[in-house]
Scaffold this active site. Structure first.
Site, PDB file in Angstrom:
ATOM      1  N   ARG A  33       0.629  -1.368   0.003  1.00 62.29           N
ATOM      2  CA  ARG A  33       0.465  -0.159   0.359  1.00 62.29           C
ATOM      3  C   ARG A  33       1.112   1.294   0.407  1.00 62.29           C
ATOM      4  NH1 ARG A  33      -3.793   0.564   4.446  1.00 62.29           N
ATOM      5  NH2 ARG A  33      -1.991   0.117   5.879  1.00 62.29           N
ATOM      6  N   SER A  88       7.673  -5.536   7.235  1.00 63.46           N
ATOM      7  CA  SER A  88       6.808  -6.348   8.144  1.00 63.46           C
ATOM      8  C   SER A  88       7.815  -7.782   7.713  1.00 63.46           C
ATOM      9  CB  SER A  88       5.439  -7.174   7.347  1.00 63.46           C
ATOM     10  OG  SER A  88       4.911  -5.309   7.451  1.00 63.46           O
ATOM     11  N   ASP A 135       5.584  -3.509  10.793  1.00 62.79           N
ATOM     12  CA  ASP A 135       4.624  -3.132  11.009  1.00 62.79           C
ATOM     13  C   ASP A 135       3.680  -2.840  12.525  1.00 62.79           C
ATOM     14  OD1 ASP A 135       4.756  -6.125  10.638  1.00 62.79           O
ATOM     15  OD2 ASP A 135       3.865  -5.981  10.102  1.00 62.79           O
TER      16      ASP A 135
HETATM   17 MG    MG Z   1      -0.094  -6.291   7.646  1.00 66.85          MG
END
Ligand code: MG
Ligand code: ADP
Length: 885
Positions: free
Chosen positions: A507, A570, A624
């Site tokens: 994103r 992440s 994250d």
């Molecule tokens: Mg995530």
């Protein structure tokens, strides 16, 4: 020739006259289809009443649960004993059920008399007698050395509380004869789900959905209901149908007012009804020239077998004459024709009434299954049905007329109810044995409190190892410093770009933070990362990322803007400062080459340079978990832990600087990214690791790594379930032992299906539909097992995650020397958010294993993206402050 024709004409005229006469006299016994539909509707209401908790006590049709939940599936095996105590005979059987290629049943049996004084005597005498006969049978068949499971058919209404009544011997099943009939037929035809008896008495049973049976707990699957339909009408609902003859017969019976439906139908009464009608017709001068005999006056002198004989196609008329003569009467030709027609009307009415009630059951079955058309089989037994020449044909025809949307097959139960008792016993044996095997598998996933405490304590040890300089290099839980020192203080402001590379999506976000009001506005775009990029080269991956950023900037009209950027990444990164992060190793589904050991911020910068279109000020690289903690910390100052339960599983928390030996300085705190997914990689979880976990690990991209993550996170739970299903199927406990291609396909069982299947709102039928969509052709029982498997796997995941969390909060409590510790955990991740039970079980486990900590879980709204922006803002603020100083 002419004379013969004349005779034939004369005879048919005579017959017609007699039929008309009897038809007129018994007008009330001839039921139109309209009336039958009406009776059918009434019986539907009666069934409803019998099934309801509040209405059952006053219902006349008792709808007794039988605790028989499964029909034979053909895999039954073994030797069984069976007793059949019916209205008129007592029989002991040995039944051998075997598979060997095709289904096969062999029986040896012996009849024993049932002396009247014993039947009418007390229960103890009866059962003593039964035991004596059984002992005799076992002796003659040389069975005394064996301990065989025994089924007991008992053709009288019985309220059962459980299948295995405790009667000292190995009685596995107490079975109503209708149930026995259904089970026997179901052994040959698995679509049999109704049993009907039309013999001395009449009764029916069928498979009802558990969710409709108020009297028994549980909503899953089906159970056989013994309707005891003979009592239909005992509350008066059939008064308009009953005739003067029915009332007279009832008054003369042993149980007046009871079993009124049965008294219009079954073998015990059919002959008597005919006798009462003939007597009345004689009295009013319609038969025998008004003459009666003392036999005709005597109760029981006409039996049902006589009725059957009189209705025989060819010999019927001759039989009638003989029977009437034996009753001391002197019948004329027309008398015989009339009497024959009386029999027809009485037996036809019986078939009609049975058909109406059966039609009600079939309709109920069809509606339960929500089908437009039902295809089913009815198992039939009973002497009336078997010996009466026209009865079956009539019954079938009327049923098919009453329920045109059901395709019904009628199957005569071969050696009937007794074999059925053995069948029920065999099924009970099979179900018991299968249950044991299934429970054994599920037990592997049930962790005791001690085991969970063990996990907590081992995690605690690993946390300490990871923090210490000496042990850090070898630690499985990496405890990576993040160089995030502080939480947002509310003075942050400005526009930021954030990137979020998770386990599945990428994103890009634009985040506007306004100071003072602690409000954040976000715009974002989601981009998929194609598998070939996840597992291609590092350059390709970062070029793709930059391409996505370019798209987003374009889309937002921000092409020239040079915004500060935070990168949520992440995966485990070793950091030396906030904007440098060396990838320790890929996890989850990623395997891009030339990245491990490299600084991912550099790689991103280079990719931006390669594109040569825009420049960005990369301020922070953020895990994250840290982003999630930050986002929640922005709203709740108690938040100092971040948890992710999504594709992967990970935690970060604020640690005292003095405990972090890898980073200079003892003052204040820094956020540690634990990378706890690697817990267990040294084998310390092997004691709870199952063969299924091993299989999942072996089939993964990073075999031997992330063992804890593989037991707790979204990417793997579905795979664990699939491995268990394969094994259960291999053991013949699921999907009829057939492992389909679908089931062999890695990844078909996604974790979102666990969420759907485990939802409490979902009926079993819907579970079945989900499995069918997955290409898994499941029965109701299969669906129950699959649901249990999903529950066991997700429960263990939540508990293990809770045990890890307990280690973290306990550490924080002790480090601060607190008696009680109050803390908030910011959480993100689809598994946590969408699974129906995961979050609850996780919280319960933490409460149990860290009782001195009050832990609040706070769902982070869009955690990782917003968090990256906040961290960037904080870092920017600190940068500014340093410059000013
Ligand atoms: Mg995530
Ligand atoms: P990520 O962890 O990749 O950043 P998410 O937190 O959205 O992203 O987690 C995605 C993972 O969540 C998927 O890989 C899948 O394993 C799992 N998942 C998706 N839908 C559900 C659901 N309905 N219930 C439980 N888990 C789900």
């Amino acid at each position: 020739m002419f004379a013969v024709h004349l005779m034939a004409f004369y005879f048919s005229k005579l017959k017609e006259d007699q039929i008309k006469k009897v038809d007129r006299f018994l007008y009330h016994m001839r039921l139109s289809d309209e009336t039958l539909v009406d009776i059918m509707t009434r019986f539907q209401a009666e069934m409803e009443k019998g099934l309801g908790k509040d209405t059952n006590p006053t219902a006349s049709v008792k709808m007794l649960p039988t605790f028989v939940r499964a029909i034979p599936d053909g895999s039954e095996n073994g030797e069984f004993l069976s007793l059949d105590l019916g209205g008129s005979k007592f029989r002991v059987l040995k039944v051998q059920v075997s598979q060997e290629g095709k289904q096969n049943v062999q029986m040896e049996s012996q009849f024993y008399p049932t002396p009247n004084e014993i039947i009418r005597g007390n229960g103890t005498e009866l059962f003593d007698y039964v035991a004596d006969c059984l002992a005799d049978f076992m002796k003659t068949k040389d069975l005394t050395q064996k301990k065989l499971p025994l089924g007991f058919t008992f053709s009288f209404p019985c309220r059962q509380t459980k299948l295995e009544e405790d009667l000292d011997v190995d009685i596995l099943a107490l079975v109503n004869d209708t149930v026995g009939t259904m089970m026997t037929c179901a052994y040959d035809d698995p679509s049999c789900e109704v049993g009907v008896i039309i013999g001395t008495g009449t009764n029916a049973c069928y498979m009802e959905d558990m969710s409709n049976i108020d009297l028994v707990e549980g909503d899953e699957g089906r159970m056989c209901i013994n309707t005891e339909w003979g009592a239909f009408g005992d509350d008066g609902v059939l008064e308009d149908i009953r005739t003067e003859f029915d009332r007279e017969l009832d008054l003369g019976s042993l149980n007046p007012g009871k079993q009124l439906f049965e008294k219009m139908i079954s073998g015990l009464y059919m002959g008597e009804l005919v006798r009462l009608i003939l007597l009345k017709m004689a009295k009013v001068g319609l038969l025998f020239g008004g003459a009666k005999s003392s036999a005709l006056h005597t109760k029981g002198k006409i039996e049902t077998q006589h009725v059957a004989a009189m209705e025989k196609y060819k010999e019927g008329l001759a039989n009638t004459r003989e029977i009437l003569v034996n009753l001391g009467l002197d019948p004329s030709e027309s008398d015989c024709l009339a009497v024959q027609h009386v029999c027809t009307i009485v037996s036809f009415r019986s078939a009609n009434l049975c058909a109406a009630a059966l039609a009600a059951i079939l309709t109920r079955l069809r509606e339960n299954k929500k089908l437009a058309r039902l295809r089913t089989t009815v198992g039939m037994d009973g002497t009336v049905y078997k010996i009466h020449p026209q009865y079956p044909k009539r019954l079938h025809k009327v049923v098919r007329r009453l329920v045109p949307n059901c395709d019904v097959r009628f199957l005569l139960s071969e050696s009937g109810s007794t074999k059925g008792a053995a069948m029920v016993t065999a099924v009970a044996c099979r179900v018991q044995a299968q249950r044991k095997q299934i429970d054994k598998v599920l037990a592997l996933f049930q962790l005791t409190r001690e085991q969970l405490m063990g996990v907590r304590d081992k995690m605690r040890t690993e946390l300490e190892y990871g923090l210490k300089k000496q042990t850090h290099a070898l630690a499985m839980v990496k405890m990576l410093p993040t160089f995030v020192y502080g939480m947002p203080d509310g003075t942050e402001k400005g526009k930021f770009l954030a990137l979020d590379l998770g386990g599945t999506n990428f994103r890009v976000l634009l985040v506007k933070i306004r100071s003072g009001r602690r409000s954040v506005r976000m715009y974002n775009k989601i981009f998929a990362i194609p598998l070939e990029i996840m597992q291609g080269t590092g350059e390709e991956l970062f070029d793709h990322i930059v391409q996505c950023i370019a798209d987003f900037l374009d889309y937002m009209g921000l092409k020239g803007a040079q915004l500060p950027l935070g990168f949520t990444f992440s995966f485990p990164c070793r950091q030396t400062c906030i904007d440098k992060g060396t990838l320790v190793g890929w996890t989850k589904g990623f395997k891009a080459t030339d990245c491990e050991g490299e600084d991912v911020v550099d790689m991103l910068r280079e990719a931006i340079k390669r594109r040569n279109e825009f420049d960005l000020d990369i301020v922070a690289i953020v895990n994250d978990t840290v982003g999630t903690m930050m986002t929640c910390g922005y709203e709740d100052p108690n938040c100092e832990i971040g948890l992710i339960a999504g594709t992967g599983s990970n935690v970060c928390y604020m640690e005292e600087m003095r405990n972090i030996e890898l980073v200079e300085g003892d003052e204040g705190r820094m956020c540690i990214n634990t990378e706890w997914g690697g817990f267990g990689d040294n084998g310390c979880l092997d004691d709870i690791c199952t063969q299924y976990d091993k299989e999942v690990d072996e089939g993964s991209l990073n075999s031997g790594k992330q063992r804890y993550e593989k037991m707790t996170s979204g990417m793997y739970l579905g795979e664990i379930v699939r491995q268990i299903l394969i094994d259960l199927t291999r053991q013949g406990l699921l999907f009829r032992g057939h492992i389909s291609e679908r089931l062999r396909t890695r990844g078909i069982f996604e974790t979102k299906f666990l969420s759907q299947i485990e939802s409490d709102r979902l009926a079993l039928l819907q579970v079945r539909r989900i499995l069918q969509q997955l290409g898994l052709d499941s029965t109701c029982e299969d669906s129950i097992v699959v649901k249990e498997v999903c529950g066991a796997v997700s429960r263990r995941a939540a508990q293990l995650c809770g045990a890890g969390m307990a280690a973290i909060v306990e550490k924080r409590r002790q480090d601060q020397g607190l008696e009680h510790f109050k803390v908030t955990v910011g959480v993100d991740g689809t598994l946590y958010k969408l699974h129906p039970h995961f979050s609850r079980i996780l919280q319960e486990t933490v409460r149990e294993l860290a009782p001195r900590c009050a832990v609040t879980f706070m769902l982070s709204e869009d955690g990782s993206g917003k968090g990256a922006a906040l961290i960037t803002a904080v870092a920017k603020r600190l940068q500014q402050q340093r410059k000013e100083n």
